[in-house]
Design an enzyme around this catalytic site. Structure first.
Site, mmCIF file in Angstrom:
data_model
loop_
_atom_site.group_PDB
_atom_site.id
_atom_site.type_symbol
_atom_site.label_atom_id
_atom_site.label_comp_id
_atom_site.label_asym_id
_atom_site.label_seq_id
_atom_site.Cartn_x
_atom_site.Cartn_y
_atom_site.Cartn_z
ATOM 1 N N GLU A 1 -0.415 15.322 6.832
ATOM 2 C CA GLU A 1 0.629 14.013 6.558
ATOM 3 C C GLU A 1 1.111 13.400 8.123
ATOM 4 O O GLU A 1 2.399 13.235 8.146
ATOM 5 C CB GLU A 1 1.683 14.655 5.575
ATOM 6 C CG GLU A 1 1.238 15.225 4.472
ATOM 7 C CD GLU A 1 2.552 15.444 3.423
ATOM 8 O OE1 GLU A 1 3.592 15.000 3.683
ATOM 9 O OE2 GLU A 1 2.346 16.273 2.295
ATOM 10 N N GLU B 1 5.704 23.175 0.232
ATOM 11 C CA GLU B 1 7.087 23.316 0.416
ATOM 12 C C GLU B 1 7.860 24.288 -0.335
ATOM 13 O O GLU B 1 9.005 23.908 -0.708
ATOM 14 C CB GLU B 1 7.867 21.760 0.455
ATOM 15 C CG GLU B 1 7.170 20.795 1.352
ATOM 16 C CD GLU B 1 7.703 19.255 1.140
ATOM 17 O OE1 GLU B 1 8.802 19.303 0.321
ATOM 18 O OE2 GLU B 1 7.451 18.375 1.763
HETATM 19 C C1 GLA Z 1 6.475 15.414 1.684
HETATM 20 C C2 GLA Z 1 5.367 15.590 0.598
HETATM 21 C C3 GLA Z 1 4.661 14.203 0.285
HETATM 22 C C4 GLA Z 1 5.508 13.054 0.758
HETATM 23 C C5 GLA Z 1 6.207 13.048 1.971
HETATM 24 C C6 GLA Z 1 7.041 11.854 2.177
HETATM 25 O O1 GLA Z 1 5.742 15.757 2.915
HETATM 26 O O2 GLA Z 1 4.347 16.330 0.745
HETATM 27 O O3 GLA Z 1 3.952 14.155 -0.812
HETATM 28 O O4 GLA Z 1 6.356 12.990 -0.448
HETATM 29 O O5 GLA Z 1 7.222 14.200 1.612
HETATM 30 O O6 GLA Z 1 6.532 10.782 1.668
#
Ligand code: GLA
Length: 340
Positions: free
Chosen positions: A245, A138
């Site tokens: 994710e 990010e």
């Molecule tokens: C981001 C992070 C993850 C997690 C999510 C929320 O996507 O990459 O590690 O913290 O936020 O759970």
């Protein structure tokens, strides 16, 4: 329907064996509470929090490996792969990393020395367990013309910290696949910034092997066309793609509704169709998508229960709160059985 015609619930990892790995984010609690589902359906895990900087390296002289070791042990025991998450992030990172002795911001040399020590230690320790790392998480700004997100990393070292992290990770484990990972990855404006970043890393010979699409998605957004376009753009860089994710929130991002104790029938129907659509796209791009990881296992536990509305339950996965396959599960499984 809880079973196929032969009375068996197919294993996701077998259904998708010819396509990609099926992963789940886990923590020490879900490792126990969802052990059966994990062992049956998944062939890859990611530590939800346990390998993040603040957890594994809370003080300069202190590493805390116990929880991460337990997760890695589970993966080993069950013959699963493990994704490493994450080395450099603006969140869940301890203040000491950015401070010089006596107070004030550390300088670049000190930050890099600490980062190198961290990466050597953590990546080195999990060399035989972790096949790929989300090296930088990010780092791209969501809004506006600026590419890099404002952070202490940026303030101290400039954008160069991104390349440095990849170089350190490659030195620590030359065999690990190294990823840039981000959310809102399918949003056209942010997508182009990510493409610009990754392309410039590649052009400079930085060891980067893949792009992680976090895929924290909703029932309707992002639109399928944007998802497809994002996959195409990232794939055009000649890198591997991981869906890192995945979850499908039953609430749109700006929906603050908080009264539901269980999902509405409409939500579950839309989710079924959404999962069908998403996996159709993933299957179509199986040559570039190597791994599809859910950010959890079953609806009894999800980070979305607290975010962005505190205490509001969400139901984003293929397995329900009692760990039974949802209609979405069958759409995903049956879709993979159709001729392509
Ligand atoms: C981001 C992070 C993850 C997690 C999510 C929320 O996507 O990459 O590690 O913290 O936020 O759970």
């Amino acid at each position: 329907m809880d079973q196929d015609a032969n009375g068996v619930v197919p294993k996701l990892r077998d259904v998708f064996a010819g396509y990609f790995r099926i992963g789940a984010a886990v923590n020490p609690r879900t490792l126990v509470s969802s052990a059966d589902l994990l062992a049956r359906h998944f062939n890859c895990i990611t530590a939800e929090n346990e390998m993040k900087f603040e957890r594994i390296h809370p003080h300069e002289e202190t590493y805390a490996f116990e929880d991460a070791d337990r997760l890695a042990g589970f993966a080993r025991e069950h013959g699963m792969k493990m994704r490493g998450h994450t080395l450099v992030w603006h969140n869940q990172t301890p203040d000491w990393l950015f401070e010089k002795p006596g107070g004030g911001l550390a300088d670049k040399a000190l930050l890099y020395a600490r980062l190198k020590a961290h990466i050597d230690t953590v990546v080195g320790r999990y060399k035989s367990d972790v096949f790929c790392w989300d090296v930088v998480n990010e780092a791209v700004a969501d809004e506006g013309p600026e590419l890099p997100r404002e952070s202490k990393w940026l303030r101290i070292a400039g954008e160069e910290f991104i390349a440095k992290a990849f170089e350190f990770a490659h030195e620590a484990d030359p065999d690990a696949l190294l990823f840039y990972n981000d959310y809102n990855e399918s949003h056209p404006a942010k997508r182009e910034k990510i493409v610009t970043l990754v392309r410039s890393l590649k052009a400079r010979g930085v060891p980067i092997h893949g792009v992680g699409l976090q895929a924290h998605w909703q029932l309707r957004s992002p639109p399928a066309d944007d998802i497809r376009a994002a996959i195409e753009r990232y794939a055009s860089l000649g890198l591997k793609l991981h869906i890192t994710e995945l979850d499908v929130s039953v609430f749109e991002w700006d929906d603050r509704r908080a009264d539901l104790k269980s999902p509405t029938a409409e939500m579950m129907e839309l989710q079924e169709r959404r999962y069908e659509q998403i996996f159709r796209i993933f299957r179509e791009y199986r040559d570039v998508i190597e791994c599809v990881t859910f950010w959890g296992v079953a609806d009894d536990y999800t980070w979305l229960d607290h975010f962005p509305v505190r205490g509001r339950k969400n139901w984003p996965f293929l397995f329900d709160e009692r760990h039974q396959p949802k209609p979405s599960f069958w759409k995903v499984v049956n879709g993979a059985g159709t001729q392509e």
